[in-house]
Scaffold this motif. Structure first.
Motif, mmCIF file in Angstrom:
data_model
loop_
_atom_site.group_PDB
_atom_site.id
_atom_site.type_symbol
_atom_site.label_atom_id
_atom_site.label_comp_id
_atom_site.label_asym_id
_atom_site.label_seq_id
_atom_site.Cartn_x
_atom_site.Cartn_y
_atom_site.Cartn_z
ATOM 1 N N LYS A 1 4.113 5.866 -5.538
ATOM 2 C CA LYS A 1 4.371 5.867 -6.922
ATOM 3 C C LYS A 1 2.883 6.792 -7.884
ATOM 4 O O LYS A 1 3.289 7.059 -8.908
ATOM 5 N N ASP A 2 1.737 6.379 -6.788
ATOM 6 C CA ASP A 2 0.961 7.202 -7.439
ATOM 7 C C ASP A 2 1.101 9.143 -7.328
ATOM 8 O O ASP A 2 1.288 9.709 -8.027
ATOM 9 N N PHE A 3 2.033 9.507 -6.184
ATOM 10 C CA PHE A 3 2.251 11.148 -5.570
ATOM 11 C C PHE A 3 3.690 11.199 -7.203
ATOM 12 O O PHE A 3 3.479 12.538 -7.252
ATOM 13 N N GLN B 1 3.652 10.242 -9.988
ATOM 14 C CA GLN B 1 2.868 10.787 -11.431
ATOM 15 C C GLN B 1 2.599 12.413 -11.468
ATOM 16 O O GLN B 1 2.549 12.833 -12.251
ATOM 17 N N ASN B 2 2.912 13.177 -10.229
ATOM 18 C CA ASN B 2 2.965 14.348 -10.174
ATOM 19 C C ASN B 2 4.167 14.998 -10.076
ATOM 20 O O ASN B 2 4.878 14.908 -9.254
ATOM 21 N N LYS C 1 0.708 -1.458 -0.321
ATOM 22 C CA LYS C 1 -0.441 0.092 0.317
ATOM 23 C C LYS C 1 0.948 1.407 -0.184
ATOM 24 O O LYS C 1 0.739 2.567 -0.526
ATOM 25 N N GLU D 1 2.623 1.729 -3.913
ATOM 26 C CA GLU D 1 1.582 2.369 -4.772
ATOM 27 C C GLU D 1 1.254 3.734 -4.098
ATOM 28 O O GLU D 1 1.011 4.410 -5.051
ATOM 29 N N THR D 2 0.850 4.075 -3.117
ATOM 30 C CA THR D 2 0.754 5.618 -2.758
ATOM 31 C C THR D 2 1.869 6.444 -2.818
ATOM 32 O O THR D 2 1.260 7.911 -4.247
#
Length: 248
Positions: A52-54, A56-57, A46, A49-50
């Motif tokens: 990794k999403d950040f 993208q910014n 988790k 994944e968190t």
């Protein structure tokens, strides 16, 4: 511009979520992450994944920590070597490699080892351990000459590091600032608070501070304890009070 610098999350989502709320309260414009995202923590998948999403910014930058590299490149030989000196961490690594998806491991594998960024004329170097090695310790009790040797060859105004889980800072004779951001998810301290750093850049001048953040450490400890690998209970106890850097 205000920038939060976080490091050594080690799968601790409770700590990360509380730190992110504090960063928002501080009205930081960007976040720099110095690695060690997953290993030996309550919720490694988790957490990766968190982050990794950040990533993208464009306002979020992340580099690779030494344990990120270990997870990405793990084999039986590495586990056996680690087991000789630190069996609990070897068991944690073996479990982490099993629970992390291939996508998560590829993300860790492809993170940059270091990153140079210039903001408003201030040169910032992001490393995990030191500019020389990702597992070199910049502790709070070094002679300034030792720190200067570790950063020799760099021209950054500010060097941010982690790895030791102990916050500290140095001003060198070369007028470089070295800051250890401490640890979000596994602080090496008797008081179980997450720690991160903030740099405030105004023109070509800057100031740096550390923030300590309370989080739901009991829940994090319980989740880690229930992961089931041998020694998970020892790592869980260290979240509540760390009197040594590694489990005994």
């Amino acid at each position: 511009m205000k920038i939060a610098v976080i490091s050594d999350i080690h799968g601790n989502m409770q700590a990360l979520e509380s730190v992110l709320k504090d960063i928002e309260k501080e009205k930081c414009d960007r976040i720099f992450c110095l690695g060690d995202l997953a290993m030996a923590g309550p919720e490694p998948e988790k957490t990766v994944e968190t982050i990794k999403d950040f990533v993208q910014n464009s306002d979020f930058v992340c580099i690779q920590g030494n344990t990120d590299q270990m997870i990405a490149n793990c084999d039986n030989q590495m586990i056996h070597m680690l087991e000789e000196n630190n069996p609990v961490m070897a068991h944690a690594l073996e479990c982490d490699v099993t629970v992390l998806s291939e996508e998560a491991k590829n993300f860790l594998r492809n993170l940059p080892a270091q990153k140079e960024i210039e903001i408003e004329g201030v040169k910032i170097l992001l490393v995990h351990g030191s500019p020389r090695k990702n597992n070199e310790n910049i502790f709070d009790n070094l002679k300034i000459e030792e720190v200067e040797e570790m950063i020799s060859g760099t021209d950054a105004n500010v060097i941010f590091c982690g790895h030791t889980h102990v916050p500290c800072g140095y001003q060198t004779n070369t007028k470089q600032t070295v800051v250890n951001a401490g640890s979000v998810g596994r602080p090496f301290a008797k008081e179980p608070k997450a720690c991160y750093a903030i740099i405030d850049i105004q023109g070509n001048e800057f100031s740096v501070k550390h923030n300590l953040v309370e989080y739901d450490v009991k829940t994090a400890s319980e989740i880690l304890k229930n992961r089931g690998f041998e020694g998970a209970d020892k790592l869980a106890a260290m979240l509540l009070c760390a009197t040594s850097r590694y489990p005994q």
